[in-house]
Design a protein around this motif. Structure first.
Motif, short mmCIF file in Angstrom:
data_model
loop_
_atom_site.label_atom_id
_atom_site.label_comp_id
_atom_site.label_asym_id
_atom_site.label_seq_id
_atom_site.Cartn_x
_atom_site.Cartn_y
_atom_site.Cartn_z
N UNK A 114 0.94 -1.36 -0.33
CA UNK A 114 0.22 -0.33 -0.02
C UNK A 114 0.85 1.51 0.49
N UNK A 115 1.70 1.42 0.83
CA UNK A 115 2.45 2.44 1.22
C UNK A 115 3.47 2.64 -0.03
N UNK A 116 4.10 1.68 -0.39
CA UNK A 116 4.83 1.35 -1.87
C UNK A 116 4.18 2.24 -2.88
N UNK A 117 2.69 1.50 -3.63
CA UNK A 117 1.83 2.01 -4.34
C UNK A 117 1.95 3.94 -4.49
N UNK A 118 1.67 4.08 -3.38
CA UNK A 118 1.33 5.60 -2.95
C UNK A 118 3.06 6.11 -3.37
N UNK A 119 4.21 5.62 -2.46
CA UNK A 119 4.94 6.11 -2.40
C UNK A 119 5.44 5.98 -4.18
N UNK A 120 5.26 4.97 -4.98
CA UNK A 120 6.03 4.75 -6.00
C UNK A 120 5.10 6.00 -7.12
N UNK A 121 4.02 6.11 -7.29
CA UNK A 121 2.81 6.22 -8.63
C UNK A 121 2.17 6.88 -7.86
N UNK A 122 1.88 7.32 -6.10
CA UNK A 122 0.66 8.71 -6.18
C UNK A 122 1.27 10.22 -6.23
N UNK A 123 0.67 10.60 -6.27
CA UNK A 123 0.11 12.48 -6.77
C UNK A 123 1.12 12.99 -4.71
N UNK A 124 1.68 14.46 -5.29
CA UNK A 124 2.02 15.19 -3.55
C UNK A 124 1.05 14.86 -2.79
#
Length: 396
Positions: free
Chosen positions: A112-122
């Motif tokens: 979950x966190x890695x997906x947001x960290x890699x691909x999420x918006x600011x």
């Protein structure tokens, strides 16, 4: 000629002195996670396993957040940014207690966190990552489906545009923390390929159902996610995620944790067997003195130490930026199989006592059945290695 220094006898618990290769920070993390696991997790895990749940996952999430293990290998947003090897050591110490507890941390941090960290918006990163790192928010990761496991590209979950919004429909299966998550990273097929969405679980149309009657990974919460007309603004889409490579990159992070975690499960089973063999008396002597028992212990010793060496080498490659995804496949393929062998032998050494929750061996043995299946089955990783060395894909 000067007299040679006489080598000390090997430590039965770290025969090849692998932990001597750890850096000071890595040893400190090992010690703190091991102490936390012994104090906060080990006394209760057999009861949780028997009950088939974690009684207070929110409190556990807060405790993990205070320990600093959620997303500890990520940079910024309240994450520690430690080395890949240090994160692996933490996974080892957690899975030495139970695979389900390591899964709690892996799903939160490496999926979950890695997906947001890699691909999420600011904005997505600022909203979710600090809260997840502290354990104030729980995340889950929805990729696997009832009819789409080893072939995630065939997923049936769809996301369609409706004006400025997206509407998601589909079902995800075997989702750790699904019923307690505040946000779900959900992967869906669109007209432009596979995309990721950050779905607050309070969104209308989203439901999570606990999967009961599991015989493995029981000290863990596993769910089915149902998305029925879940309407999201475009700001819920992970802008950097395009194609199947995005969720697979996250899965590779979680698989890396398994490479180390399996060592922890194997170590616990080996140490339990070593202790039991030294105290269990039959025919007027400890069973550790019988040849067949010593052969089992020798095989277990080799499996545990070889797995540890593989994990450390892959960790160092990852820290150097030289870890290919097939290196992680190698580690998961080899180390989980080794842990399964060790657990089975430990259960045999324990005799009838080995089937009870008074000893950890059958619990680990059952958990490893799941570990061998999720994040890529043994066969899938074997084919990944086969392709790596032959240059020929057997998948299609």
């Amino acid at each position: 000629m000067s007299e040679r220094r006489k080598a000390a006898p090997p430590d039965p618990h770290d025969f090849l002195a692998v932990d001597a290769e750890l850096a000071a920070e890595e040893r400190d993390i090992r010690d703190s996670v091991r102490a936390f696991a012994a104090r906060e997790l080990a006394p209760s895990v057999a009861d949780w396993f028997e009950a088939g749940t974690i009684p207070d996952p929110r409190a556990l999430a807060k405790a993990f957040g205070e320990l600093g293990v959620f997303g500890m290998h990520l940079d910024g947003y309240g994450c520690a940014g430690v080395s890949a090897t240090a994160y692996g050591v933490a996974c080892r110490e957690l899975e030495a207690v139970d695979s389900g507890l390591r899964s709690f941390v892996s799903v939160q941090g490496s999926l979950a966190m890695a997906a947001i960290h890699k691909f999420g918006s600011a904005e997505q990163k600022q909203e979710w990552l600090p809260r997840m790192a502290s354990g104030d928010a729980i995340g889950c990761f929805g990729l696997t489906e009832p009819d789409s496991g080893s072939d995630p590209g065939s997923m049936h979950t769809r996301a369609r545009r409706d004006g400025a919004d997206w509407v998601l429909d589909g079902t995800k299966m075997w989702i750790t923390n699904g019923t307690v998550a505040d946000a779900a990273v959900v992967w869906a097929a669109t007209d432009d390929g596979i995309r990721g969405f950050l779905v607050p679980t309070a969104t209308p149309g989203f439901a999570a159902n606990t999967i009961h009657r599991k015989l493995s990974l029981r000290a863990s919460i596993t769910a089915e996610l149902v998305l029925d007309g879940v309407r999201l603004p475009d700001s819920a889409r992970l802008p950097g995620a395009a194609g199947l490579g995005a969720p697979l990159a996250c899965l590779n992070e979680a698989r890396y944790g398994i490479v180390w975690g399996a060592v922890g499960a194997a170590r616990t089973c080996y140490e339990a067997a070593l202790d039991y063999a030294g105290t269990r008396v039959q025919f007027d002597r400890p069973i550790a003195g019988f040849q067949l028992t010593q052969r089992k212990l020798a095989d277990m010793l080799v499996d545990v130490n070889n797995a540890q060496l593989a994990a450390l080498r892959i960790g160092r490659l990852k820290d150097a930026g030289a870890c290919h995804h097939t290196h992680v496949s190698y580690g998961k393929f080899a180390n989980v199989a080794a842990a399964q062998r060790v657990a089975a032998a430990a259960r045999a050494i324990h005799g009838a006592n080995g089937i009870t929750l008074e000893y950890p061996v059958l619990r680990h043995m059952l958990n490893l059945e799941t570990v061998a299946t999720y994040e890529g089955t043994e066969d899938v990783h074997a084919l990944s290695l086969g392709q790596a060395v032959t240059g020929v894909s057997a998948f299609r």
